[in-house]
Scaffold this active site. Structure first.
Site, PDB file in Angstrom:
ATOM      1  N   ASP A 211     -42.039 -58.344 -65.221  1.00 40.09           N
ATOM      2  CA  ASP A 211     -42.449 -57.200 -65.799  1.00 40.09           C
ATOM      3  C   ASP A 211     -43.577 -56.302 -64.875  1.00 40.09           C
ATOM      4  O   ASP A 211     -43.937 -57.183 -63.803  1.00 40.09           O
ATOM      5  CB  ASP A 211     -43.043 -57.500 -67.041  1.00 40.09           C
ATOM      6  CG  ASP A 211     -43.218 -56.255 -68.176  1.00 40.09           C
ATOM      7  OD1 ASP A 211     -43.196 -55.073 -67.462  1.00 40.09           O
ATOM      8  OD2 ASP A 211     -43.321 -56.416 -69.360  1.00 40.09           O
TER       9      ASP A 211
HETATM   10  C1  BGC Z   1     -43.243 -52.848 -69.902  1.00 42.01           C
HETATM   11  C2  BGC Z   1     -41.686 -53.076 -69.876  1.00 42.01           C
HETATM   12  C3  BGC Z   1     -41.227 -51.897 -68.844  1.00 42.01           C
HETATM   13  C4  BGC Z   1     -42.067 -51.868 -67.491  1.00 42.01           C
HETATM   14  C5  BGC Z   1     -41.618 -50.805 -66.630  1.00 42.01           C
HETATM   15  C6  BGC Z   1     -44.313 -52.661 -68.684  1.00 42.01           C
HETATM   16  O1  BGC Z   1     -45.366 -52.290 -68.856  1.00 42.01           O
HETATM   17  O2  BGC Z   1     -43.770 -54.230 -70.544  1.00 42.01           O
HETATM   18  O3  BGC Z   1     -41.253 -53.178 -70.915  1.00 42.01           O
HETATM   19  O4  BGC Z   1     -40.108 -52.095 -68.569  1.00 42.01           O
HETATM   20  O5  BGC Z   1     -43.508 -51.684 -68.161  1.00 42.01           O
HETATM   21  O6  BGC Z   1     -42.028 -49.458 -67.216  1.00 42.01           O
END
Ligand code: BGC
Length: 736
Positions: free
Chosen positions: A262
């Site tokens: 993530d």
């Molecule tokens: C979120 C993810 C997301 C990623 C990219 C993160 O803050 O938890 O779900 O895909 O950002 O935007």
């Protein structure tokens, strides 16, 4: 480009790998931000050196092509980039939020929606979406409940597979599709206190029986990538968790794709007090099974040093690179790295995309109450008042997780009602505004998001009085209440599940006028609307229904469409009751025990609305539950059938649900578990037979006592009905 034989992909990957320097290999493991708000070196500079395998947080077709040109013409090994973005419930045509799509109990809704999203996103130049989100959520305080399919592994697994098929098509590389990403592996929805990012403690039985099934279903559906979760799982961060990323995902499930962290999660292993420093974080994430570092730069800063000093081998880096290159080969990026910039406008303008979104919205809505048959409304109404802060909100109608750079453009409920009633007087008053008390950091990133001055208490009071006066002048009142889009989603947990702001007060004042009131809810989590559930005659849970939401709501309110959605989550009476879910283990004093008292002394603990619940404008009778046999051998299957009849006077949909309970076992088993469901359309008077199969997959479970998967020879109860409180029951025995 799809369906390139496995061996051919592997051969091409080895050829590419053979020509790459160690820096470029590490580059492939690095995903960089294309967003202007993100600090760091210019993407062009990094890409030119072969320092990035993928770019995220960019949504600009021309820029994609410009960056791709640098990658394939100027970087040392000329490897194309993968462009990635969160396309969660639509790219330009916005579909209902995932929790709403799960309320359809119709996997084909989710599959078709994600196919449209994929087509639009691919035309824009994106290759990869960070979806579907497969986190089971049993605590409505957690804001990200809106992004998933709710509380149940059986429904969750069906929705997971459908979304993967929708995004990817039959295989990675199918034209007009994108690579999917199953996230966030795993357990993220069980955060302590429902607080986003907080630690999660889940015993292995709970992980395997409840939290893993949607992820495993995604693997079976061929998902190309996984994303690790942010939080600690049983004291080990999910992004440095070898049990998750290696033992289960690769070892047991034979996942062949790649894992991206993530955002910032590799670097955050230091903040979380797990890794000593960036070097340690890179080492531990890679060793756990992480392939790609999203945006933290920790891999690019540290992996070369780790190889130089012999802590890691080049082979370790290459093993991580291979599945990334394989996806690029399968996507056909080496042959077709660029996007035709002239195509996007045509793809986005397709009326059939909107038609799909409208149908998905209709099928996702759940009718919670309809006293005295107030709904459907008559079309000859003269004066309708639309009241509430969300009645004309495009943003609340499209809902949370908008594509980066997207401007909300939904048909609001007000617009939908006006379109439906061209002759009537449709008035509108928003009442007092609603706002988050603590602003989201996402809002901070969007220029202008918080530009509107906060309403003063006097202005709010004036708005309240105007709303009541507007309602008083109408024959029928439709109140559109709930939560704004930024009230659910990431970093959007709440301690209360009540209607925020003065909405309930306004609802009470309007109901006190004694006129017919319909409550339409726009929200991304179940709300504890206990007062409304007793005092407002008609309640429609419309969730965040997307671009066509206003039309779909009007169609339901006037009976052009008959609601058939069911809750994918238990709706608690109070926030203090969460986590509340139907599949609990029995206690020594279960609900039917003579000594049973409510678990809390300050009110009933039963749900406000149970899992699987939803009404229709017609009625159904489910009868004739039959099992093909009363005894079935371990490893064999028993078929269960039941008849469902439309006993009302209009066409409608029923979702027939099958639940089981194992009476005694190696471990305690839940009092009920969903093991099958089917949504059917029936004409008045029509009867259909539904059939389900219960075999080892449904009857087995991961046992704490045995430390493995087991299927016991025991007695089972089986219920078939219209929600998780179904009473039509039979029994059978599993024998050796
Ligand atoms: C979120 C993810 C997301 C990623 C990219 C993160 O803050 O938890 O779900 O895909 O950002 O935007």
């Amino acid at each position: 480009m799809s369906d390139i034989p496995e061996a051919e992909v592997a051969r091409r990957v080895e050829t590419i790998l053979a020509g790459m320097s160690i820096e470029e290999k590490i580059g492939q493991l690095t995903q960089i931000a294309g967003a202007p708000f993100f600090p760091g070196p210019e993407p062009e500079e990094v890409i030119r050196k072969g320092g990035a395998g993928s770019v995220l947080w960019l949504n600009d077709t021309q820029k994609f092509n410009a960056l791709q040109k640098i990658a394939v013409e100027e970087s040392p090994s000329k490897i194309p980039l993968l462009f990635a973005l969160d396309v969660i419930h639509g790219y330009r045509t916005i579909f209902p939020v995932p929790l709403a799509m799960a309320s359809s109990w119709d996997p084909s809704v989710a599959e078709r929606a994600q196919a449209v999203a994929a087509k639009e996103a691919r035309a824009a130049g994106l290759h990869w979406t960070f979806g579907p989100m497969l986190d089971i959520a049993r605590d409505a305080r957690w804001g990200r409940i809106v992004e998933g399919a709710g509380e149940d592994p059986c429904l969750g697994a069906a929705m997971a597979a459908a979304q993967v098929r929708g995004f990817q098509g039959p295989s990675v590389g199918t034209p007009d599709h994108v690579v999917a990403c199953a996230k966030h592996f795993a357990g993220y929805g069980a955060a302590d206190g429902g607080r986003d990012y907080d630690p999660v403690y889940l015993p292995e039985s709970r992980l395997r029986n409840v939290y893993f099934p949607p992820f495993q279903a995604a693997v079976k559906a061929g998902v190309g990538t996984f994303m690790s979760a942010y939080m600690d799982l049983n004291d080990v961060p999910a992004s440095g968790n070898r049990f998750l990323l290696h033992d289960v995902l690769r070892g047991e499930w034979d996942f062949q794709g790649f894992v991206v962290s993530d955002a910032m999660a590799v670097g955050n292993l230091v903040i979380e007090g797990f890794a000593r420093d960036g070097r340690d974080a890179a080492l531990r994430a890679l060793s756990a099974g992480m392939n790609m570092d999203m945006a933290s730069g920790t891999f690019s800063e540290n992996l070369a040093g780790l190889v130089e000093d012999g802590t890691l081998k080049v082979a370790d880096i290459e093993a991580a690179v291979r599945p990334i290159l394989a996806i690029k080969v399968r996507m056909g990026l080496f042959e077709h790295p660029y996007t035709d910039e002239t195509r996007l406008a045509q793809v986005l303008a397709q009326p059939e995309n909107h038609q799909e979104a409208r149908l998905a919205a209709q099928r996702s809505m759940v009718l919670l109450r309809n006293e005295g048959g107030l709904l459907p409304l008559a079309k000859n109404l003269k004066k309708v008042a639309m009241i509430g802060p969300l009645a004309d909100s495009m943003e609340a109608t499209e809902g949370s997780w908008m594509v980066f750079g997207h401007t909300p453009a939904a048909v609001t409920v007000l617009e939908g009602m006006r379109a439906k009633l061209p002759e009537a007087q449709v008035t509108y008053a928003p009442g007092p505004e609603i706002r988050r008390e603590i602003v989201s950091f996402f809002d901070d990133m969007m220029p202008g998001a918080n530009a509107k001055p906060v309403q003063t208490p006097e202005q709010a009071e004036a708005a309240f009085q105007t709303a009541v006066a507007t309602a008083r002048a109408a024959d029928v009142i439709v109140m559109v209440l709930g939560e704004k889009a930024d009230m659910a989603g990431e970093a959007a947990s709440r301690a209360s599940l009540d209607l925020p702001g003065r909405q309930e007060e306004l609802l009470k004042a309007v109901v006190a006028l004694g006129k017919p009131v319909v409550l339409v809810l726009l929200n991304g989590r179940p709300l504890s609307i206990s007062w409304a559930a007793e005092n407002v005659p008609a309640i429609l849970e419309a969730w965040e229904p997307g671009s066509e939401g206003g039309h779909a709501i009007a169609e339901i309110l006037f009976g052009d469409a008959n609601p058939g959605g069911k809750l994918p989550v238990t709706c608690p009476r109070k926030a203090g009751h969460v986590p509340l879910y139907y599949a609990r283990d029995l206690s020594h004093q279960p609900e039917d025990h003579p000594m049973y008292r409510s678990r809390y002394w300050d009110g009933p603990t039963t749900p406000l609305y149970p899992f699987g619940f939803g009404l229709s404008y017609t009625t159904f009778l489910i009868t004739n539950l039959k099992l093909a046999t009363s005894k079935v051998k371990v490893g064999s299957s028993v078929s269960v059938t039941a008849d469902v009849t439309n006993t009302g006077s209009v066409v409608g949909d029923e979702v027939v649900q099958l639940y089981i309970h194992q009476r005694a076992s190696s471990d305690s088993r839940p009092m009920r578990e969903l093991k099958g469901f089917e949504r059917l359309t029936l004409k008045p008077g029509e009867t259909k037979t539904v059939s389900f199969l219960l075999g080892p997959d449904e009857l087995g479970y991961w046992s704490t006592n045995a430390g493995k998967w087991v299927q016991d020879a025991e007695y089972f109860d089986v219920w078939v009905g219209a929600d998780s409180t179904a009473t039509l029951c039979a029994e059978f025995e599993v024998i050796r």
